[in-house]
Design a protein around this motif. Structure first.
Motif, PDB file in Angstrom:
ATOM      1  N   ALA A 166       0.838  -1.208   0.000  1.00 45.56           N
ATOM      2  CA  ALA A 166       0.000   0.000   0.000  1.00 45.56           C
ATOM      3  C   ALA A 166       0.870   1.253   0.000  1.00 45.56           C
ATOM      4  N   ALA A 167       1.943   1.241   0.785  1.00 40.81           N
ATOM      5  CA  ALA A 167       2.843   2.399   0.830  1.00 40.81           C
ATOM      6  C   ALA A 167       3.507   2.624  -0.530  1.00 40.81           C
ATOM      7  N   GLU A 168       3.970   1.538  -1.144  1.00 45.29           N
ATOM      8  CA  GLU A 168       4.589   1.662  -2.472  1.00 45.29           C
ATOM      9  C   GLU A 168       3.586   2.183  -3.492  1.00 45.29           C
ATOM     10  N   LEU A 169       2.384   1.660  -3.444  1.00 45.75           N
ATOM     11  CA  LEU A 169       1.337   2.097  -4.372  1.00 45.75           C
ATOM     12  C   LEU A 169       1.017   3.572  -4.157  1.00 45.75           C
ATOM     13  N   ALA A 170       0.866   3.972  -2.902  1.00 44.55           N
ATOM     14  CA  ALA A 170       0.563   5.368  -2.601  1.00 44.55           C
ATOM     15  C   ALA A 170       1.668   6.291  -3.121  1.00 44.55           C
ATOM     16  N   PHE A 171       2.913   5.902  -2.924  1.00 40.42           N
ATOM     17  CA  PHE A 171       4.031   6.739  -3.336  1.00 40.42           C
ATOM     18  C   PHE A 171       4.233   6.732  -4.853  1.00 40.42           C
ATOM     19  N   GLU A 172       4.289   5.540  -5.446  1.00 41.77           N
ATOM     20  CA  GLU A 172       4.656   5.423  -6.860  1.00 41.77           C
ATOM     21  C   GLU A 172       3.524   5.744  -7.826  1.00 41.77           C
ATOM     22  N   GLN A 173       2.331   5.301  -7.540  1.00 44.36           N
ATOM     23  CA  GLN A 173       1.233   5.478  -8.496  1.00 44.36           C
ATOM     24  C   GLN A 173       0.354   6.684  -8.174  1.00 44.36           C
ATOM     25  N   LEU A 174       0.150   6.937  -6.888  1.00 43.17           N
ATOM     26  CA  LEU A 174      -0.761   8.008  -6.496  1.00 43.17           C
ATOM     27  C   LEU A 174      -0.029   9.284  -6.086  1.00 43.17           C
TER      28      LEU A 174
END
Length: 193
Positions: A166-174
């Motif tokens: 979730a942290a990676e997704l929040a940082f990289e995609q969002l």
């Protein structure tokens, strides 16, 4: 029955005649594919909520392997079903059908979302939903599911993995560095990796 239905003007009588004809084709004459055509007509043109026709349509589709029409029938039944246990059964069957046989990712996602809502304690539909949302590029929905999975799982390894994902997704995609950090900070405070 078919001839009578052609001249019948009362829609409910016509529905009943065609339903009986479809049921006869399926159960007594072994013509499931023809029954599917008749029963689908009943549901699509005369009465979308006629439970006996929907049930018979599902059985006939299963028997003759008409997965496309089966998915349509399962969706209709799922829309009107209120019992959570039955909704779980229908949603699971629809998700399996759409994901594995039809390759229809969006319909599978819809079925999995129903399954997750109806059985919030079950993690399998949530895991499958997360994977399909990732493949579809639906980042915000995936983030929400990862956060929920991290809260619900009893496995420390799965919880940490969901939080990190979730942290990676929040940082990289969002592009949400604060959101990424707020997810990771509790892990660093507890010394988890």
């Amino acid at each position: 029955l078919l001839r009578l239905s052609a001249i019948e003007t009362d829609p409910s009588e016509k529905r009943d005649l065609l339903y009986e004809y479809g049921r006869l084709l399926h159960t007594h004459l072994g013509q499931a594919a023809k029954a599917v055509t008749i029963l689908r007509g009943v549901v699509e043109q005369l009465d979308p909520d006629f439970e006996p026709a929907l049930d018979e349509l599902i059985e006939a589709c299963t028997k003759c392997g008409d997965d496309v029409t089966l998915a349509v029938a399962l969706e209709r039944v799922l829309l009107r079903e209120r019992d959570d246990e039955r909704r779980v059964e229908l949603a699971q069957r629809l998700a399996d059908l759409c994901e594995y046989k039809l390759g229809d990712r969006d319909r599978a996602i819809g079925a999995l979302q129903v399954w997750v809502r109806a059985a919030s304690a079950e993690l399998e539909p949530q895991r499958r939903l997360i994977a399909l949302l990732a493949a579809s590029g639906r980042h915000q929905e995936r983030l929400e599911q990862l956060d929920t999975l991290a809260e619900r799982t009893n496995s420390d390894a799965e919880r940490v993995s969901a939080i990190v994902s979730a942290a990676e997704l929040a940082f990289e995609q969002l592009r949400d560095a604060d959101g990424a950090w707020s997810r990771l900070l509790p892990l660093t405070n507890r010394g988890e990796q």
